[in-house]
Scaffold this motif. Structure first.
Motif, PDB file in Angstrom:
ATOM      1  N   THR A  60      15.985  22.347  11.939  1.00 20.01           N
ATOM      2  CA  THR A  60      17.020  23.320  11.969  1.00 20.01           C
ATOM      3  C   THR A  60      18.118  22.509  12.501  1.00 20.01           C
ATOM      4  O   THR A  60      17.988  22.210  13.432  1.00 20.01           O
ATOM      5  CB  THR A  60      16.631  24.539  12.760  1.00 20.01           C
ATOM      6  N   THR A  82      26.037  31.961   4.682  1.00 18.88           N
ATOM      7  CA  THR A  82      26.009  33.213   4.474  1.00 18.88           C
ATOM      8  C   THR A  82      27.260  33.766   3.978  1.00 18.88           C
ATOM      9  O   THR A  82      28.488  33.448   4.146  1.00 18.88           O
ATOM     10  CB  THR A  82      25.895  33.940   5.700  1.00 18.88           C
ATOM     11  N   LEU A 108      18.863  37.594   3.050  1.00 21.57           N
ATOM     12  CA  LEU A 108      18.257  36.654   4.239  1.00 21.57           C
ATOM     13  C   LEU A 108      16.579  36.772   4.197  1.00 21.57           C
ATOM     14  O   LEU A 108      15.819  35.795   4.392  1.00 21.57           O
ATOM     15  CB  LEU A 108      18.783  36.648   5.310  1.00 21.57           C
ATOM     16  N   LEU A 110      13.512  30.118   2.191  1.00 22.76           N
ATOM     17  CA  LEU A 110      14.271  29.289   3.363  1.00 22.76           C
ATOM     18  C   LEU A 110      13.604  27.845   3.257  1.00 22.76           C
ATOM     19  O   LEU A 110      12.307  28.040   3.440  1.00 22.76           O
ATOM     20  CB  LEU A 110      14.420  29.816   4.552  1.00 22.76           C
ATOM     21  N   TRP A 147      22.437  25.335   9.000  1.00 24.89           N
ATOM     22  CA  TRP A 147      23.097  26.766   8.768  1.00 24.89           C
ATOM     23  C   TRP A 147      24.533  26.355   8.962  1.00 24.89           C
ATOM     24  O   TRP A 147      25.033  25.705  10.021  1.00 24.89           O
ATOM     25  CB  TRP A 147      22.821  27.662   9.787  1.00 24.89           C
ATOM     26  N   ILE A 154      23.143  39.048   4.776  1.00 23.12           N
ATOM     27  CA  ILE A 154      22.561  39.621   5.668  1.00 23.12           C
ATOM     28  C   ILE A 154      22.629  41.028   5.311  1.00 23.12           C
ATOM     29  O   ILE A 154      23.756  41.597   5.278  1.00 23.12           O
ATOM     30  CB  ILE A 154      23.058  39.245   7.042  1.00 23.12           C
ATOM     31  N   ALA A 177      25.850  36.812  13.107  1.00 21.87           N
ATOM     32  CA  ALA A 177      25.276  36.148  11.872  1.00 21.87           C
ATOM     33  C   ALA A 177      24.517  34.835  12.280  1.00 21.87           C
ATOM     34  O   ALA A 177      23.258  34.861  11.687  1.00 21.87           O
ATOM     35  CB  ALA A 177      26.319  36.001  10.983  1.00 21.87           C
ATOM     36  N   CYS A 235      20.332  34.498  11.431  1.00 24.39           N
ATOM     37  CA  CYS A 235      19.866  33.508  10.736  1.00 24.39           C
ATOM     38  C   CYS A 235      19.132  32.628  11.330  1.00 24.39           C
ATOM     39  O   CYS A 235      17.838  32.191  10.779  1.00 24.39           O
ATOM     40  CB  CYS A 235      20.889  32.819  10.019  1.00 24.39           C
ATOM     41  N   GLU A 278      15.636  34.388  12.251  1.00 23.04           N
ATOM     42  CA  GLU A 278      14.751  34.416  11.291  1.00 23.04           C
ATOM     43  C   GLU A 278      14.125  33.240  10.757  1.00 23.04           C
ATOM     44  O   GLU A 278      12.995  33.081  10.333  1.00 23.04           O
ATOM     45  CB  GLU A 278      15.644  34.965   9.992  1.00 23.04           C
ATOM     46  N   THR A 279      14.788  32.117  10.635  1.00 24.04           N
ATOM     47  CA  THR A 279      14.399  30.621  10.384  1.00 24.04           C
ATOM     48  C   THR A 279      13.069  30.483  11.405  1.00 24.04           C
ATOM     49  O   THR A 279      11.971  29.862  11.119  1.00 24.04           O
ATOM     50  CB  THR A 279      15.535  29.594  10.666  1.00 24.04           C
TER      51      THR A 279
END
Length: 311
Positions: free
Chosen positions: A161, A239, A247, A252, A258, A281, A295, A299, A302-303
């Motif tokens: 990431t 986003t 999302l 993903l 990101w 989102i 935001a 993200c 969630e990843t």
């Protein structure tokens, strides 16, 4: 050859050494001195424990040394000079006047249009409460090619990431986003040259030590970053409120970067179109949008959630 820190005692808050530390509120002073300042025990602990190669010297009061003796131990183990000073010296090192100037009269550059100092200056008085301890660090050299090299050096074929900040102008946001990236387990943070300086005092404070926990590369060009991501098989994700995919239901990729944009305007259309993945989102209430930090948090976590769940 690096100049050795001055070992003489500091007894006056008006001394030249104090004025130079206070001047580090400004980007031009940081570049001229090739130094930045770190305030507070938690950030300094991270500096000394994770990036002692950047640490130059530590200033502490007797009370702070009693409360955080590990900082002196870490510094001396790493061969970093430690100076015990009075509390008034520490306060003078982080003070600006009402005009946004440091005690030596130099403007803290890069002011926002509304006149606020983007490096964290207030109307007057002390900028922060550094809890009696402050450190100076060596400013890393800004290399425009460093971002491309850092991406190329990432391990291939493994989940990862990344966070790319593009035109994020507020130092507080930069520092907070670095902290969030750290908390979510990001492998690398890249800042384009149009971002605020992550070594501004406000950014360093907001990162609460995370600036020293993971690689942070500055001075990048967004087009070069996007091309390097493609070459490294890392998907650039953005986003957008107009994206079709949501999302929480979109697929993903395991190697994702990101891309986070300007606080007021988000990402420019060209960068949005260049990102292979765009998600929105979902918002349940009446708010039109989320700020960049919120935001990013949604993200990134969630990843992380999907990675931990093996999704």
């Amino acid at each position: 050859m690096t100049e050795r820190p001055d070992q003489s005692p500091i007894t006056s808050p008006r001394s030249e050494r104090v004025r130079k530390v206070a001047a580090l509120a400004g980007r031009s002073a940081r570049r001229k001195q090739q130094m930045f300042r770190v305030e507070g025990p938690q950030s300094i602990r991270s500096l000394l424990a994770h990036r002692a190669d950047l640490a130059r010297e530590v200033f502490t009061t007797a009370r702070a040394d009693g409360a955080h003796p590990e900082l002196t131990d870490l510094a001396r183990t790493a061969g970093i000079a430690v100076h015990e000073v009075e509390d008034q010296i520490i306060r003078a090192m982080v003070r600006e006047d009402a005009a946004g100037k440091t005690p030596d009269g130099a403007s803290a550059d890069g002011a926002n249009p509304d006149g606020a100092n983007p490096d964290g200056g207030q109307a007057s008085g002390t900028l922060t409460s550094p809890q009696g301890v402050l450190a100076l660090g060596r400013l890393p050299a800004e290399d425009p090619s460093a971002a491309v090299s850092a991406i190329a050096a990432l391990p291939s074929g493994q989940p990862l990431t990344m966070v790319v900040l593009h035109e994020v102008r507020d130092p507080g946001n930069v520092g907070t986003l670095i902290r969030t990236a750290d908390a979510a387990g990001a492998d690398l943070v890249i800042l384009t040259r149009t971002c605020a300086d992550p070594y501004a005092p406000k950014a360093v404070r907001a990162s609460v030590g995370s600036l020293f926990h993971l690689p942070v590369v500055t001075g990048a060009e967004i087009d070069e970053v996007l091309e390097a991501l493609r070459s490294a098989q890392v998907t650039a994700a953005a986003t957008s409120g107009y994206a079709q995919a949501e999302l929480f239901t979109a697929e993903l990729p395991s190697r994702i970067a990101w891309i986070l944009g300007n606080e007021a305007h988000g990402l420019d259309q060209r960068t949005l179109e260049a990102a292979p993945l765009a998600v929105r989102i979902p918002l349940a209430g009446h708010a039109e949008s989320l700020n960049v930090h919120t935001a990013a948090t949604v993200c990134l976590f969630e990843t992380l959630r999907r990675r931990q769940a093996g999704e």
